[in-house]
Write an enzyme that holds these catalytic residues in place. Structure first.
Site, PDB file in Angstrom:
ATOM      1  CG  ASN A  46      -0.212  -0.044   2.503  1.00  7.49           C
ATOM      2  OD1 ASN A  46       0.423   0.938   2.880  1.00  7.49           O
ATOM      3  ND2 ASN A  46      -0.251  -1.166   3.208  1.00  7.49           N
ATOM      4  NE  ARG A  47      -0.401   6.249  -3.465  1.00  6.33           N
ATOM      5  CZ  ARG A  47      -1.279   7.250  -3.526  1.00  6.33           C
ATOM      6  NH1 ARG A  47      -2.562   7.000  -3.636  1.00  6.33           N
ATOM      7  NH2 ARG A  47      -0.867   8.492  -3.472  1.00  6.33           N
TER       8      ARG A  47
END
Ligand code: CTP
Length: 400
Positions: A206-207
């Site tokens: 994920n970011r």
């Protein structure tokens, strides 16, 4: 520390003066009222309009202006903190003997506020016995010296003498005046985003950059807590001022949290955790010749670390969860947060909106903090550091 403070930023005449703009910006973003006192020399390197636009206040330079309002002492008397960045060898020498031949010198002498200086000069000047002596004198007087860093200097030289990074100056300066209301408490912070391996070279991730979690950890240290940081694939360097453990997958994070949580008073679950992981991790690289035109991944559910923590919490332990949601409607966002805190059972939930262009990797954030009843404890926006501090106010209130 959440109240707005009056901070004087002294800017003196070195080439690093242009970096003072980011120090000022960081302090303003942290919610403080910043007054710049620039020396004549500083204004040869950076324009007054720039300093005024960034500080949102008039910049003072001249000792003989504003005499009717006794400005040469008024600025210092009103200051909660004085930060001098960059501090040249000349300014350091003047401070060491207490000279008051310009507005900055008067301001420092007229103030009882803590003073933080960030020196910047050539290595020879920094290592000169005169400067070494002056720095010793200032330190013995309680002045906090941030840096200098080692690196590229003006021209082709490099070595000790480079101005410390503006973010670090801001952090160190605010730490000086932070209330030590978390002293004696142990706090566990998770930060970053987990990665679920598919094969030896690939992962589902994920970011999350880890910036908000690290801001929590640093703010807690500044407030006197003993902090353990568990970092999952941090995109920014982990600070040196705390115990740090690095993990990658959710199962690794879960094991590290389980190990550390029983001994702490507060857990801050800022890490973005994958809800699912690949059912099988391929031993070797997945080849498209074998997989064909479509590849279906089977995922299995990960443990909910936060829900487990809340379930196993000892009396008095404070558990803080996060919810990063893409919901655009404000009421619906709040409703999601309320459902989530009820489901997770944590004490506080830090709710924020994320999206393709919002939240991740940014230096600022905007959050709503909910309690177990779903009531809004507070809303905060600004730098990730100020958001962390406002949330820690709510944590400190629960510990008390
Ligand atoms: N969290 C956790 N373990 C998981 C998933 C999330 O501990 N397996 C924690 C996160 O660290 C965060 C909070 O739970 O503090 C909320 O994470 P989020 O991903 O928003 O919640 P989910 O439980 O995944 O809910 P949903 O997917 O429905 O949004």
């Amino acid at each position: 520390m959440s109240g707005q403070l009056n901070i004087v930023v002294g800017v003196t005449g070195g080439i690093a003066a242009y970096k003072a703009v980011n120090v000022i910006r960081g302090l303003v973003l942290a919610g403080h009222n910043v007054h710049v006192v620039a020396t004549e020399g500083a204004l040869r390197f950076v324009g007054k309009p720039t300093l005024e636009a960034i500080s949102r206040n008039i910049v003072h330079t001249d000792l003989y202006e504003g005499v009717a309002e006794v400005r040469h002492v008024a600025i210092g008397q009103a200051a909660d903190l004085i930060v001098i960045a960059p501090a040249t060898a000349n300014t350091i020498a003047k401070l060491a003997v207490g000279l008051a031949d310009d507005l900055l010198g008067n301001t420092v002498l007229a103030s009882r506020a803590p003073v933080v200086i960030a020196p910047a000069m050539h290595t020879e000047m920094w290592q000169h016995p005169a400067t070494v002596h002056n720095i010793t004198v200032l330190r013995s007087r309680g002045v906090t010296v941030v840096g200098p860093a080692v690196g590229q200097l003006t021209g082709t030289d490099s070595g000790p003498g480079r101005l410390e990074e503006p973010d670090e100056i801001v952090r160190a300066a605010l730490a000086v005046i932070a209330p030590k209301d978390l002293a004696g408490h142990r706090i566990l912070v998770t930060a970053g985003g987990t990665r679920e391996p598919l094969d030896p070279v690939r992962f589902l991730g994920n970011r999350s950059s880890g910036k908000q979690g690290i801001a929590f950890a640093l703010a807690a240290v500044a407030r006197g807590a003993e902090v353990t940081l568990i970092g999952a694939n941090l995109e920014v360097a982990a600070p040196g001022s705390m115990r740090v453990r690095h993990v990658s997958s959710t199962l690794e994070l879960a094991a590290a949290v389980e190990d550390a949580a029983p001994d702490v008073d507060v857990v801050i679950m800022a890490a973005a955790v994958a809800d699912y992981r690949p059912a099988v991790i391929a031993e070797s690289k997945i080849k498209k010749e074998l997989a064909g035109d479509r590849l279906t991944l089977e995922l299995v559910k990960n443990p909910d670390i936060l829900a487990r923590l809340a379930e196993a919490r000892r009396p008095g332990q404070v558990i803080v969860g996060f919810a990063a949601e893409t919901e655009q409607d404000a009421d619906a966002l709040l409703a999601l947060g309320r459902t989530k805190i009820a489901r997770k059972g944590c004490d506080l939930l830090v709710l924020n909106r994320v999206g393709w262009t919002e939240g991740f990797g940014a230096d600022s954030n905007s959050v709503i903090v909910l309690d177990r009843l779903g009531d809004i404890v507070m809303e905060a926006s600004g730098s990730k550091q100020s958001v962390a501090n406002r949330t820690l106010d709510a944590v400190a209130a629960r510990l008390a």
